[in-house]
Design a protein around this motif. Structure first.
Motif, mmCIF file in Angstrom:
data_model
loop_
_atom_site.group_PDB
_atom_site.id
_atom_site.type_symbol
_atom_site.label_atom_id
_atom_site.label_comp_id
_atom_site.label_asym_id
_atom_site.label_seq_id
_atom_site.Cartn_x
_atom_site.Cartn_y
_atom_site.Cartn_z
ATOM 1 N N ALA A 179 -8.022 1.031 0.333
ATOM 2 C CA ALA A 179 -8.333 1.889 1.587
ATOM 3 C C ALA A 179 -6.958 2.292 2.282
ATOM 4 C CB ALA A 179 -9.221 0.962 2.725
ATOM 5 N N ARG A 180 -5.928 1.402 2.381
ATOM 6 C CA ARG A 180 -4.711 1.726 2.912
ATOM 7 C C ARG A 180 -4.081 2.718 2.218
ATOM 8 N NH1 ARG A 180 -1.801 -3.418 6.010
ATOM 9 N NH2 ARG A 180 -3.531 -4.226 7.058
ATOM 10 N N VAL A 181 -4.051 2.720 0.920
ATOM 11 C CA VAL A 181 -3.474 3.797 0.044
ATOM 12 C C VAL A 181 -3.976 5.084 0.313
ATOM 13 C CG1 VAL A 181 -3.325 4.405 -2.381
ATOM 14 C CG2 VAL A 181 -2.513 2.025 -1.850
ATOM 15 N N GLU A 182 -5.302 5.402 0.198
ATOM 16 C CA GLU A 182 -5.931 6.480 0.252
ATOM 17 C C GLU A 182 -5.873 6.915 1.844
ATOM 18 O OE1 GLU A 182 -9.117 5.980 -3.305
ATOM 19 O OE2 GLU A 182 -9.831 5.737 -1.369
ATOM 20 N N ALA A 183 -5.771 6.343 2.843
ATOM 21 C CA ALA A 183 -5.717 6.798 4.295
ATOM 22 C C ALA A 183 -4.082 7.151 4.297
ATOM 23 C CB ALA A 183 -5.882 5.717 5.096
ATOM 24 N N ASP A 184 -3.224 6.492 3.726
ATOM 25 C CA ASP A 184 -1.768 6.771 3.913
ATOM 26 C C ASP A 184 -1.589 8.328 3.108
ATOM 27 O OD1 ASP A 184 0.674 6.234 5.096
ATOM 28 O OD2 ASP A 184 1.521 5.991 3.090
ATOM 29 N N PHE A 219 -1.806 -4.145 -8.155
ATOM 30 C CA PHE A 219 -1.964 -3.532 -9.329
ATOM 31 C C PHE A 219 -3.583 -3.032 -9.685
ATOM 32 C CE2 PHE A 219 1.581 -6.489 -10.369
ATOM 33 C CZ PHE A 219 2.624 -5.623 -10.628
ATOM 34 N N ARG A 220 -4.173 -3.701 -9.316
ATOM 35 C CA ARG A 220 -5.648 -3.312 -9.519
ATOM 36 C C ARG A 220 -6.188 -1.890 -8.528
ATOM 37 N NH1 ARG A 220 -9.401 -6.464 -8.215
ATOM 38 N NH2 ARG A 220 -10.643 -7.114 -10.124
ATOM 39 N N ALA A 221 -5.679 -1.977 -7.337
ATOM 40 C CA ALA A 221 -5.884 -1.022 -6.547
ATOM 41 C C ALA A 221 -5.103 0.470 -6.935
ATOM 42 C CB ALA A 221 -5.369 -1.330 -5.053
ATOM 43 N N SER A 255 -12.576 -13.102 -8.110
ATOM 44 C CA SER A 255 -11.874 -14.023 -7.022
ATOM 45 C C SER A 255 -12.201 -13.270 -5.695
ATOM 46 C CB SER A 255 -10.559 -14.250 -7.322
ATOM 47 O OG SER A 255 -9.940 -14.516 -6.161
ATOM 48 N N TYR A 256 -12.916 -14.061 -4.775
ATOM 49 C CA TYR A 256 -13.261 -13.228 -3.730
ATOM 50 C C TYR A 256 -11.931 -12.911 -2.801
ATOM 51 C CZ TYR A 256 -17.538 -15.632 -4.163
ATOM 52 O OH TYR A 256 -18.863 -16.250 -4.364
ATOM 53 N N VAL A 257 -11.024 -13.794 -2.789
ATOM 54 C CA VAL A 257 -9.869 -13.111 -1.953
ATOM 55 C C VAL A 257 -9.329 -12.055 -2.878
ATOM 56 C CG1 VAL A 257 -8.334 -14.953 -3.069
ATOM 57 C CG2 VAL A 257 -7.387 -13.825 -1.046
ATOM 58 N N VAL A 258 -9.125 -11.903 -4.140
ATOM 59 C CA VAL A 258 -8.302 -10.628 -4.805
ATOM 60 C C VAL A 258 -9.008 -9.707 -4.749
ATOM 61 C CG1 VAL A 258 -7.787 -9.885 -7.147
ATOM 62 C CG2 VAL A 258 -7.088 -12.259 -6.476
ATOM 63 N N GLU A 259 -10.600 -9.555 -4.925
ATOM 64 C CA GLU A 259 -11.307 -8.540 -4.767
ATOM 65 C C GLU A 259 -11.158 -8.037 -3.171
ATOM 66 O OE1 GLU A 259 -12.631 -7.081 -7.188
ATOM 67 O OE2 GLU A 259 -12.920 -8.589 -8.671
ATOM 68 N N SER A 260 -11.340 -9.000 -2.293
ATOM 69 C CA SER A 260 -11.092 -8.258 -0.637
ATOM 70 C C SER A 260 -9.705 -7.629 -0.558
ATOM 71 C CB SER A 260 -11.124 -9.525 0.139
ATOM 72 O OG SER A 260 -11.124 -9.173 1.271
ATOM 73 N N LEU A 261 -8.823 -8.414 -1.102
ATOM 74 C CA LEU A 261 -7.577 -7.528 -1.052
ATOM 75 C C LEU A 261 -7.245 -6.334 -1.859
ATOM 76 C CD1 LEU A 261 -5.111 -10.745 -1.118
ATOM 77 C CD2 LEU A 261 -5.593 -9.406 0.706
ATOM 78 N N THR A 262 -8.085 -6.308 -2.988
ATOM 79 C CA THR A 262 -7.962 -5.026 -3.670
ATOM 80 C C THR A 262 -8.511 -3.769 -2.911
ATOM 81 O OG1 THR A 262 -8.179 -6.365 -5.663
ATOM 82 C CG2 THR A 262 -8.706 -3.955 -5.788
ATOM 83 N N GLY A 263 -9.740 -4.176 -2.282
ATOM 84 C CA GLY A 263 -10.431 -2.995 -1.502
ATOM 85 C C GLY A 263 -9.575 -2.718 -0.204
ATOM 86 N N ALA A 267 0.692 -1.084 -0.060
ATOM 87 C CA ALA A 267 -0.289 -0.016 0.057
ATOM 88 C C ALA A 267 0.979 1.187 -0.011
ATOM 89 C CB ALA A 267 -0.871 0.077 1.240
ATOM 90 N N GLN A 268 2.074 1.102 0.711
ATOM 91 C CA GLN A 268 2.949 2.326 0.978
ATOM 92 C C GLN A 268 3.577 2.713 -0.525
ATOM 93 O OE1 GLN A 268 4.951 1.163 4.160
ATOM 94 N NE2 GLN A 268 3.778 2.292 5.714
ATOM 95 N N GLU A 269 3.919 1.477 -1.219
ATOM 96 C CA GLU A 269 4.621 1.757 -2.301
ATOM 97 C C GLU A 269 3.745 2.465 -3.214
ATOM 98 O OE1 GLU A 269 5.487 -1.162 -6.207
ATOM 99 O OE2 GLU A 269 4.693 -2.071 -4.348
#
Length: 522
Positions: free
Chosen positions: A381-386, A264-266, A369-377, A216-218
């Motif tokens: 969220a972490r990117v925008e908060a940071d 990449f998706r985020a 993919s449930y896991v990929v969609e969950s991780l993307t979200g 996320a920080q990247e």
């Protein structure tokens, strides 16, 4: 729970539809979570390029020709450290570094040798690591194209030109951050007006990740740098839609496959939201193009052939994430400059993914993919908060000048290394499954006489040129810099008369002063 991702995001044993907040828009539709084109690689295959440069311009020219013959569709010119720092090869500060980690380019004469016999207009993408010397690269390509009778806008040039990350992640900065920022913006402004087909900047999160940032920080630190660049260019009166669609983000492709695909998706989603909310950009500018390089920091000197597996997994993450350009590391990079054989194998890794699998036939293969969609979200969220935290600290430029970015990355890199040494993060061949057998990997070495030969070449260039023309051109570089004018025109004029890199950047150092690092002390 099943542990965490590399970035510390908790992982569940099983994911279901309840873990996904909403189905993302189709590929080719804002905010481009699923990709920037409806058909993915059916619409356009990713550009396969390799990073290369060593010894001399002539040697690098020969390697580029060989790789193009092997099916490479783009290449990235690795410049040696003196060139990246604006020093001539015969500068005392360059001693021992000429041609070691890239090719030395002292003047237009070296550039002419580097690209001799290469049909530039037929190569899909020509990239370079020019960051602090981004303006010089514009000048070199322009002057070279003019001598060939070619329109420089017809050449697919991709300049990294992201100087802000140098202050926190690489260290080849030349001037104080504000001056560096202005010169990077000069490149974007100039290309928007005169070279609209070029990519004037690759916003480089790769080096930030390699220096310690999590996924996320990247993205968040890079987007914060992006705000600084875009604000400066827009302040000059350049319309956001005139240039933003040409920019790339340069992301790392790491080993945590699912997290990397989600990253990449985020990143595309965060870019689209930023360009819409802050700059009111159109749809084309909001579609983020991504250049990815497999993570050099994941490679190990121990059991080096294991790196072939690592590079394959990382390349797979990039392709599943929908990148537009991909470089794959060579398995022997942890040992030194890659051999031609290892570079070719790295290229073959991409070609196998493209030609022998069905990955390129489907846009966003892991979408849904449930896991990929969950991780993307969660990453988004972490990117925008940071980004909000960075803004509260005064934005990217202030975070660089205060040393906050550098201190943050240093602490995280230290903690990551502690995890490796304690075994909390397992690395094959380093802290688990250690193989005591010796595997001989042929080492590539640069001819020790190359440095002396380069000094002779630069001396010959000085002897052959008209020194009075050089003096006049350097005076104009000095004048333009003092008056705060866009530097590209004056630097190009100096390059045309064979002024050297060191001479041009020596004049600019007189005006802007040198960079003094923030120590974090006192």
């Amino acid at each position: 729970m099943s542990g965490t991702t590399r970035s510390g995001i908790p992982l569940a044993d099983v994911y279901t539809a309840a873990d996904v907040t909403a189905e993302p828009a189709p590929p080719g539709t804002a905010p481009y979570t699923r990709g920037i084109s409806p058909g993915g690689y059916n619409d356009r295959m990713w550009v396969m390029g390799q990073y290369g440069g060593f010894g001399s311009a002539a040697e690098t020219n020969a390697r580029f020709k060989r790789l193009l013959d092997q099916g490479q569709t783009g290449f990235s010119v690795a410049l040696d450290l003196p060139t990246q720092l604006g020093l001539d090869s015969d500068d005392p500060r360059a001693l021992g570094e000429v041609g070691r980690v890239g090719v030395p380019i002292d003047s237009l004469a070296d550039f002419e040798t580097l690209f001799d016999g290469i049909p530039l207009s037929q190569v899909k993408q020509i990239r370079t690591t020019a960051n602090s010397i981004g303006p010089l690269w514009v000048a070199l390509v322009t002057a070279f194209a003019e001598k060939r009778g070619t329109d420089p806008n017809d050449i697919a040039i991709f300049i990294q030109n992201d100087v802000l990350k140098e202050y926190v992640a690489r260290g080849t900065q030349i001037f104080p951050p504000e001056a560096g920022l202005r010169m990077a913006a000069d490149v974007v402004e100039h290309t928007a007006a005169h070279l609209p087909n070029w990519t004037p900047m690759a916003l480089s999160s790769y080096h930030i990740r390699e220096s310690g940032a999590d996924a996320a920080q990247e993205v968040s630190m890079t987007l914060s740098n992006t705000v600084a660049y875009l604000d400066e260019v827009v302040r000059r009166g350049v319309d956001i839609d005139q240039f933003a669609d040409k920019l790339f983000m340069f992301l790392s492709a790491g080993m945590d496959l699912l997290e990397e695909v989600a990253k990449f998706r985020a990143a595309r989603t965060a870019w689209s939201r930023l360009l819409e909310s802050r700059y009111h950009a159109g749809a084309d500018a909001r579609a983020l193009q991504i250049f990815s390089y497999t993570a050099g920091s994941s490679l190990t000197a121990q059991s080096p052939h294991t790196n072939i597996v690592r590079v394959t997994i990382e390349a797979l993450a990039a392709v599943l994430g929908g990148v537009q350009t991909l470089n794959t590391s060579s398995y022997d990079e942890a040992l030194g400059t890659p051999t031609l054989e290892s570079v070719t194998l790295a290229l073959r890794t991409q070609q196998v993914l493209a030609e022998e699998t069905s990955l390129a036939k489907v846009a966003d293969p892991l979408g849904g993919s449930y896991v990929v969609e969950s991780l993307t979200g969660q990453i988004l969220a972490r990117v925008e908060a940071d980004m909000d935290v960075i803004a509260e600290h005064g934005g990217a430029l202030r975070c660089i000048e205060s040393g906050w970015f550098a201190e943050r990355l240093s602490q995280q890199a230290y903690e990551d290394q502690q995890n490796v040494e304690s075994g909390a993060r397992r690395v094959l061949g380093v802290n688990c499954f250690i193989d005591d057998s010796t595997i001989e990997v042929p080492a590539f070495s640069v001819d020790p006489s190359a440095e002396e030969q380069q000094r002779k070449r630069i001396a010959q260039t000085r002897a052959d040129r008209d020194q009075s023309e050089v003096d006049v051109a350097l005076d104009e570089v000095r004048r333009a810099a003092r008056h705060g004018e866009n530097c590209i025109g004056s630097i190009t004029a100096a390059v045309r008369v064979y002024a050297t890199v060191g001479e041009i950047y020596g004049v600019l150092r007189e005006v802007h002063g040198p960079y003094t690092a923030h120590t974090g002390l006192g």
